[in-house]
Motif scaffolding. Structure first.
Motif, PDB file in Angstrom:
ATOM      1  N   PRO A   7     -20.794  -7.631  12.549  1.00 32.97           N
ATOM      2  CA  PRO A   7     -20.636  -7.265  11.011  1.00 32.97           C
ATOM      3  C   PRO A   7     -20.207  -8.578  10.401  1.00 32.97           C
ATOM      4  N   SER A   8     -20.390  -8.715   9.106  1.00 31.11           N
ATOM      5  CA  SER A   8     -20.111  -9.856   8.301  1.00 31.11           C
ATOM      6  C   SER A   8     -18.607 -10.073   8.154  1.00 31.11           C
ATOM      7  N   LYS A   9     -17.830 -10.990   7.960  1.00 28.82           N
ATOM      8  CA  LYS A   9     -16.344 -11.247   7.811  1.00 28.82           C
ATOM      9  C   LYS A   9     -16.198 -11.870   6.334  1.00 28.82           C
ATOM     10  N   THR A  10     -15.311 -11.135   5.571  1.00 30.25           N
ATOM     11  CA  THR A  10     -14.986 -11.320   3.989  1.00 30.25           C
ATOM     12  C   THR A  10     -13.934 -12.055   3.889  1.00 30.25           C
ATOM     13  N   PHE A  11     -13.760 -13.131   3.153  1.00 28.05           N
ATOM     14  CA  PHE A  11     -12.656 -13.870   2.743  1.00 28.05           C
ATOM     15  C   PHE A  11     -12.061 -13.737   1.350  1.00 28.05           C
ATOM     16  N   ASP A  12     -10.896 -14.090   1.045  1.00 26.31           N
ATOM     17  CA  ASP A  12     -10.655 -14.015  -0.388  1.00 26.31           C
ATOM     18  C   ASP A  12     -10.944 -15.425  -1.070  1.00 26.31           C
ATOM     19  N   SER A  13     -11.209 -16.586  -0.417  1.00 23.84           N
ATOM     20  CA  SER A  13     -11.375 -17.580  -0.928  1.00 23.84           C
ATOM     21  C   SER A  13     -12.548 -18.315  -0.036  1.00 23.84           C
ATOM     22  N   PHE A  14     -12.962 -19.320  -0.659  1.00 24.64           N
ATOM     23  CA  PHE A  14     -14.044 -20.202   0.148  1.00 24.64           C
ATOM     24  C   PHE A  14     -13.222 -21.049   0.876  1.00 24.64           C
ATOM     25  N   ALA A  15     -12.026 -21.550   0.543  1.00 29.40           N
ATOM     26  CA  ALA A  15     -11.247 -22.415   1.451  1.00 29.40           C
ATOM     27  C   ALA A  15     -10.873 -21.708   2.833  1.00 29.40           C
ATOM     28  N   GLU A  16     -10.647 -20.411   2.564  1.00 27.91           N
ATOM     29  CA  GLU A  16     -10.082 -19.472   3.822  1.00 27.91           C
ATOM     30  C   GLU A  16     -11.428 -19.555   4.670  1.00 27.91           C
ATOM     31  N   ALA A  17     -12.565 -19.189   3.875  1.00 32.41           N
ATOM     32  CA  ALA A  17     -13.774 -19.105   4.777  1.00 32.41           C
ATOM     33  C   ALA A  17     -14.402 -20.090   5.374  1.00 32.41           C
ATOM     34  N   ASP A  18     -14.083 -21.515   4.750  1.00 34.69           N
ATOM     35  CA  ASP A  18     -14.512 -22.838   5.290  1.00 34.69           C
ATOM     36  C   ASP A  18     -13.515 -23.086   6.455  1.00 34.69           C
ATOM     37  N   ALA A  19     -12.072 -22.585   6.479  1.00 29.25           N
ATOM     38  CA  ALA A  19     -11.437 -23.155   7.271  1.00 29.25           C
ATOM     39  C   ALA A  19     -11.652 -22.112   8.799  1.00 29.25           C
ATOM     40  N   TRP A  20     -11.791 -21.035   8.355  1.00 25.91           N
ATOM     41  CA  TRP A  20     -12.563 -20.113   9.698  1.00 25.91           C
ATOM     42  C   TRP A  20     -13.242 -20.804  10.263  1.00 25.91           C
ATOM     43  N   MET A  21     -14.624 -21.079   9.572  1.00 24.97           N
ATOM     44  CA  MET A  21     -15.856 -21.455  10.178  1.00 24.97           C
ATOM     45  C   MET A  21     -15.613 -22.796  10.904  1.00 24.97           C
ATOM     46  N   ARG A  22     -14.801 -23.712  10.465  1.00 22.45           N
ATOM     47  CA  ARG A  22     -14.499 -24.921  10.993  1.00 22.45           C
ATOM     48  C   ARG A  22     -13.679 -24.599  12.712  1.00 22.45           C
ATOM     49  N   ARG A  23     -12.709 -23.785  12.656  1.00 17.73           N
ATOM     50  CA  ARG A  23     -12.170 -23.336  13.436  1.00 17.73           C
ATOM     51  C   ARG A  23     -13.099 -22.755  14.665  1.00 17.73           C
ATOM     52  N   GLU A  24     -14.010 -21.886  14.426  1.00 17.09           N
ATOM     53  CA  GLU A  24     -15.119 -21.264  15.212  1.00 17.09           C
ATOM     54  C   GLU A  24     -16.122 -22.494  15.795  1.00 17.09           C
ATOM     55  N   GLN A  25     -16.188 -23.553  14.838  1.00 17.83           N
ATOM     56  CA  GLN A  25     -17.031 -24.555  15.352  1.00 17.83           C
ATOM     57  C   GLN A  25     -16.448 -25.411  16.304  1.00 17.83           C
ATOM     58  N   ASP A  26     -15.102 -25.648  16.207  1.00 19.09           N
ATOM     59  CA  ASP A  26     -14.391 -26.354  17.040  1.00 19.09           C
ATOM     60  C   ASP A  26     -14.256 -25.600  18.437  1.00 19.09           C
ATOM     61  N   SER A 119       3.238 -34.524   4.030  1.00 20.05           N
ATOM     62  CA  SER A 119       3.297 -33.350   5.068  1.00 20.05           C
ATOM     63  C   SER A 119       2.436 -32.320   4.136  1.00 20.05           C
ATOM     64  N   HIS A 120       2.838 -32.214   2.699  1.00 23.77           N
ATOM     65  CA  HIS A 120       2.046 -30.997   2.117  1.00 23.77           C
ATOM     66  C   HIS A 120       0.814 -31.376   2.298  1.00 23.77           C
ATOM     67  N   ILE A 121       0.255 -32.771   2.078  1.00 21.25           N
ATOM     68  CA  ILE A 121      -1.367 -32.985   2.121  1.00 21.25           C
ATOM     69  C   ILE A 121      -2.186 -32.738   3.466  1.00 21.25           C
ATOM     70  N   SER A 122      -1.189 -32.830   4.758  1.00 22.62           N
ATOM     71  CA  SER A 122      -1.669 -32.637   5.888  1.00 22.62           C
ATOM     72  C   SER A 122      -1.723 -31.180   6.052  1.00 22.62           C
ATOM     73  N   VAL A 123      -0.753 -30.467   5.670  1.00 26.35           N
ATOM     74  CA  VAL A 123      -0.759 -29.008   5.759  1.00 26.35           C
ATOM     75  C   VAL A 123      -2.043 -28.581   5.267  1.00 26.35           C
ATOM     76  N   GLN A 124      -2.269 -28.868   4.027  1.00 28.11           N
ATOM     77  CA  GLN A 124      -3.448 -28.428   3.144  1.00 28.11           C
ATOM     78  C   GLN A 124      -4.428 -28.944   4.048  1.00 28.11           C
ATOM     79  N   ALA A 125      -4.671 -29.869   4.620  1.00 29.78           N
ATOM     80  CA  ALA A 125      -5.895 -30.530   5.526  1.00 29.78           C
ATOM     81  C   ALA A 125      -5.981 -29.451   6.488  1.00 29.78           C
ATOM     82  N   VAL A 126      -4.878 -29.100   7.208  1.00 30.33           N
ATOM     83  CA  VAL A 126      -5.030 -27.999   8.421  1.00 30.33           C
ATOM     84  C   VAL A 126      -5.564 -26.822   7.885  1.00 30.33           C
TER      85      VAL A 126
END
Length: 392
Positions: A7-26, A119-126
């Motif tokens: 099944p497809s996975k739905t996110f509230d924003s592109f940022a959340e989808a992009d972060a999830w995809m990067r974690r899966e790629q890692d 710190s804020h920039i780093s947290v956002q980057a994570v």
């Protein structure tokens, strides 16, 4: 929408989808790396200057001055790490940067703010999947510094500053000193909010340091405060000489095409007046006039709730911050009274008190007799002198 098997996975924003995809790629890259297979991906990477400015511009729910401050801090961080990518700096690099700032002589408060922005920039980057950790964790925070003590002008010093200030600026200083207005509120005052007959002013319009105008003050509530008699007189005279700017502003720059006065300009003019008046250092800033208002009210015996109402604080705890010196003076007065009260309230011996009063009466009678004798002698000498003058 991030596609995957099943099944497809739905996110509230592109940022959340992009972060999830990067974690899966890692995770997938980790399996290939363990197997000894090199992985090459064309992943977009951000430089520190670009990402820092992107983060500062994306922050919402803040005032204009706060945004300007964040943009400035992000710009300075980008200048130092202009050749680094977001995923390249680590805790060692952050520690070296903080040491560099200390060598340059930046205050602890500025260094703390710079570290918080990193710190804020780093947290956002994570969260965006651009890096895996916050490298500011474990870095020693600069110590909190003691707030500067406020310079409270005495009545005599304030009168000297008023005389040294330009004529059109004097009502502005009185609004801050007598009614506790902030510099942004003084700059934004409009004539239709002033009632000289009732001696009141409605504090609503403000002009921020960025030039932004708002129709509500810091507490986001338009409230009415009283004016003193001397402030009303100064404003009445000011209305005759400076009837108002194009937008009904009370304070405009004379001879400068009716420009509104900015807070920075108001602060510089106060400093010039303070220096011209010969006020000793430390020199007061414009906000110290607001503190002086609270101090004067408390010294005059005004209750804390009155101080809170005039300064328009949401909490009385905030009002107490403005009057530590007055509270200390009041405490010292009560201590002195507590030391005097036992002596004043000690019971008296009636007989001893009667003897003391009788002795005092006898002393007064002796002084009266001596005074009468001296007066008679002086009168006799005056008569003899008149006789000699008539004989001559």
């Amino acid at each position: 929408m991030a596609q995957k098997k099943g099944p497809s996975k739905t996110f509230d924003s592109f940022a959340e989808a992009d972060a999830w995809m990067r974690r899966e790629q890692d995770k997938i890259d980790g399996h290939y790396t363990e197997a000894g297979v090199p992985v090459k991906r064309n992943r977009h990477r951000w430089s520190v200057p670009d990402y820092a400015m992107r983060w500062a511009k994306s922050v919402t729910g803040i005032e204009g001055t706060t945004r300007t401050r964040l943009l400035s801090q992000a710009r300075q961080i980008g200048k130092y790490w202009k050749h680094l990518m977001v995923d390249e700096y680590d805790r060692v690099a952050v520690t070296e940067y903080m040491a560099f700032l200390e060598e340059r002589g930046l205050s602890p408060a500025t260094r703390r703010m710079r570290l918080e922005v990193i710190s804020h920039i780093s947290v956002q980057a994570v969260q965006d999947g651009l890096r895996g950790d916050d490298p500011t964790i474990g870095v020693n925070r600069p110590p909190h510094t003691t707030l500067r003590s406020h310079r409270i002008l005495s009545d005599e010093e304030f009168e000297r500053v008023l005389r040294a200030a330009p004529v059109w600026l004097r009502p502005a200083l009185l609004l801050a000193r007598d009614s506790g207005l902030r510099v942004s509120e003084v700059c934004g005052v409009r004539w239709h909010r002033i009632d000289l007959k009732r001696k009141t002013i409605e504090v609503g319009d403000v002009i921020l340091q960025t030039g932004e105008e708002r129709t509500y003050p810091k507490g986001k509530k338009v409230l009415t405060v009283p004016l003193t008699t001397r402030t009303v007189a100064a404003l009445d005279k000011h209305s005759e000489e400076y009837p108002g700017g194009p937008m009904d502003h009370v304070f405009i720059e004379p001879g400068r095409n009716l420009l509104r006065v900015m807070p920075q300009r108001m602060a510089r003019l106060l400093r010039k007046a303070v220096v011209k008046a010969g006020i000793a250092k430390p020199w007061p800033v414009f906000h110290d006039l607001r503190h002086a208002c609270a101090y004067a009210l408390r010294q005059a015996g005004a209750p804390l709730d009155v101080v809170q109402a005039i300064l328009r604080h949401a909490s009385i705890v905030t009002s107490k911050i403005y009057i530590p010196d007055a509270e200390l003076a009041e405490a010292r007065l009560w201590l002195d009274r507590s030391q005097e009260s036992p002596v004043e309230s000690a019971p008296l011996d009636p007989l001893a008190e009667l003897e003391r009063l009788q002795e005092r009466i006898r002393e007064l009678e002796r002084e009266l007799r001596v005074s009468r004798g001296a007066s008679d002698a002086a009168r006799e000498a005056s008569i003899q002198a008149d006789d000699h003058r008539d004989a001559a």
